[in-house]
Motif scaffolding. Structure first.
Motif, mmCIF file in Angstrom:
data_model
loop_
_atom_site.group_PDB
_atom_site.id
_atom_site.type_symbol
_atom_site.label_atom_id
_atom_site.label_comp_id
_atom_site.label_asym_id
_atom_site.label_seq_id
_atom_site.Cartn_x
_atom_site.Cartn_y
_atom_site.Cartn_z
ATOM 1 N N UNK A 129 0.840 -1.204 0.000
ATOM 2 C CA UNK A 129 0.000 0.000 0.000
ATOM 3 C C UNK A 129 0.876 1.255 0.000
ATOM 4 N N UNK A 130 0.608 2.156 -0.933
ATOM 5 C CA UNK A 130 1.323 3.431 -1.043
ATOM 6 C C UNK A 130 2.845 3.239 -1.075
ATOM 7 N N UNK A 131 3.298 2.187 -1.744
ATOM 8 C CA UNK A 131 4.730 1.858 -1.736
ATOM 9 C C UNK A 131 5.589 2.934 -2.395
ATOM 10 N N UNK A 132 5.196 3.364 -3.613
ATOM 11 C CA UNK A 132 5.987 4.358 -4.345
ATOM 12 C C UNK A 132 5.055 5.392 -4.989
ATOM 13 N N UNK A 133 4.348 6.175 -4.192
ATOM 14 C CA UNK A 133 3.443 7.184 -4.764
ATOM 15 C C UNK A 133 4.189 8.489 -5.023
ATOM 16 N N UNK A 134 5.203 8.431 -5.873
ATOM 17 C CA UNK A 134 6.136 9.555 -6.007
ATOM 18 C C UNK A 134 6.084 10.169 -7.405
ATOM 19 N N UNK A 135 5.567 11.366 -7.507
ATOM 20 C CA UNK A 135 5.568 12.055 -8.798
ATOM 21 C C UNK A 135 6.980 12.463 -9.192
ATOM 22 N N UNK A 136 7.906 12.463 -8.232
ATOM 23 C CA UNK A 136 9.286 12.865 -8.511
ATOM 24 C C UNK A 136 10.073 11.805 -9.262
ATOM 25 N N UNK A 137 9.634 10.551 -9.200
ATOM 26 C CA UNK A 137 10.392 9.461 -9.820
ATOM 27 C C UNK A 137 10.286 9.550 -11.345
ATOM 28 N N UNK A 138 11.419 9.764 -11.981
ATOM 29 C CA UNK A 138 11.450 9.826 -13.447
ATOM 30 C C UNK A 138 12.118 8.604 -14.039
ATOM 31 N N UNK A 139 12.834 7.851 -13.220
ATOM 32 C CA UNK A 139 13.516 6.649 -13.693
ATOM 33 C C UNK A 139 13.221 5.519 -12.720
ATOM 34 N N UNK A 140 12.316 4.624 -13.111
ATOM 35 C CA UNK A 140 11.929 3.496 -12.270
ATOM 36 C C UNK A 140 12.301 2.204 -12.981
ATOM 37 N N UNK A 141 13.238 1.461 -12.385
ATOM 38 C CA UNK A 141 13.644 0.175 -12.933
ATOM 39 C C UNK A 141 13.031 -0.913 -12.063
ATOM 40 N N UNK A 142 12.029 -1.590 -12.612
ATOM 41 C CA UNK A 142 11.304 -2.594 -11.835
ATOM 42 C C UNK A 142 10.719 -3.638 -12.778
ATOM 43 N N UNK A 143 10.687 -4.863 -12.298
ATOM 44 C CA UNK A 143 10.014 -5.928 -13.045
ATOM 45 C C UNK A 143 9.102 -6.675 -12.086
ATOM 46 N N UNK A 144 7.823 -6.717 -12.410
ATOM 47 C CA UNK A 144 6.846 -7.403 -11.579
ATOM 48 C C UNK A 144 6.712 -8.839 -12.065
ATOM 49 N N UNK A 145 6.845 -9.783 -11.153
ATOM 50 C CA UNK A 145 6.790 -11.196 -11.515
ATOM 51 C C UNK A 145 5.388 -11.699 -11.755
ATOM 52 N N UNK A 146 5.291 -12.841 -12.409
ATOM 53 C CA UNK A 146 3.994 -13.477 -12.662
ATOM 54 C C UNK A 146 3.297 -13.750 -11.335
ATOM 55 N N UNK A 147 2.020 -13.385 -11.253
ATOM 56 C CA UNK A 147 1.261 -13.574 -10.028
ATOM 57 C C UNK A 147 1.459 -12.486 -8.998
ATOM 58 N N UNK A 148 2.092 -11.399 -9.383
ATOM 59 C CA UNK A 148 2.356 -10.291 -8.458
ATOM 60 C C UNK A 148 1.061 -9.646 -7.973
#
Length: 199
Positions: A129-148
């Protein structure tokens, strides 16, 4: 707990790979701290509350490959980096698979971190919940796995370019307003495994 709290002269911190535990609020209020590198061996920080809160000069923090779980907060709005208003870059090693509640959240503009780059080296299977509610983030490197599972408001307002397709494969659950106003999601989302969307 609070082992180095208020040590305003600290400029950097690097923990050894032999570290197996870290206390809550351990560096709270270290206003001179600019950079922190947290290493360890099977280091589970899920019960370490706000270790770097109110470090107003902290610009970069990294969690090494030996860290298996990220720090949390007892507050679902003020996260573990509340008061770290200068935080610009966050790196998380590949052993971490879950992003905790309010990880980069703050209750107000005076306490909320404003990172520009956030990188997760591993495959993420849970976003709180509300993990990364950041309008400032312009570079997000993330991969969500199957079943996330992606909880409510997880990325709400995040302005980063978030590529769809293989980076968001077969999400199982999407909470209320999880991607609200994420205008830079590109590509497609595979929701074939989704059991709930927007609940």
């Amino acid at each position: 707990s609070s082992a180095f709290a208020g040590c305003t002269g600290l400029g950097s911190v690097r923990t050894p790979t032999s570290l197996t535990s870290l206390g809550s609020s351990v560096f709270n209020g270290c206003t001179g701290l600019v950079e922190a590198e947290v290493n360890g061996t099977s280091l589970d920080l899920s019960r370490t509350y706000s270790p770097f809160s109110n470090c107003g000069s902290l610009r970069r923090i990294s969690f090494g490959e030996g860290v298996t779980a990220l720090p949390t907060s007892s507050d679902s709005y003020d996260g573990p980096f509340a008061g770290c208003v200068a935080l610009g870059e966050v790196f998380v090693g590949s052993a971490v698979t879950a992003i905790p509640t309010a990880f980069l959240s703050g209750n107000s503009s005076n306490s909320k971190p404003h990172p520009g780059k956030v990188s997760f080296a591993g495959v993420i299977t849970k976003v709180g919940y509300r993990a990364i509610p950041c309008s400032s983030v312009t570079n997000l490197e993330i991969r969500l796995g199957a079943g996330c599972t992606v909880d409510a408001y997880a990325f709400s307002g995040c302005s980063a370019i978030m590529p769809g397709g293989e980076n968001f494969p077969q999400i199982a659950s999407v909470g209320e307003r999880a991607f609200e106003n994420c205008r830079n999601i590109k590509g497609g989302l595979d929701l074939r495994l989704a059991q709930s969307v927007g609940q």
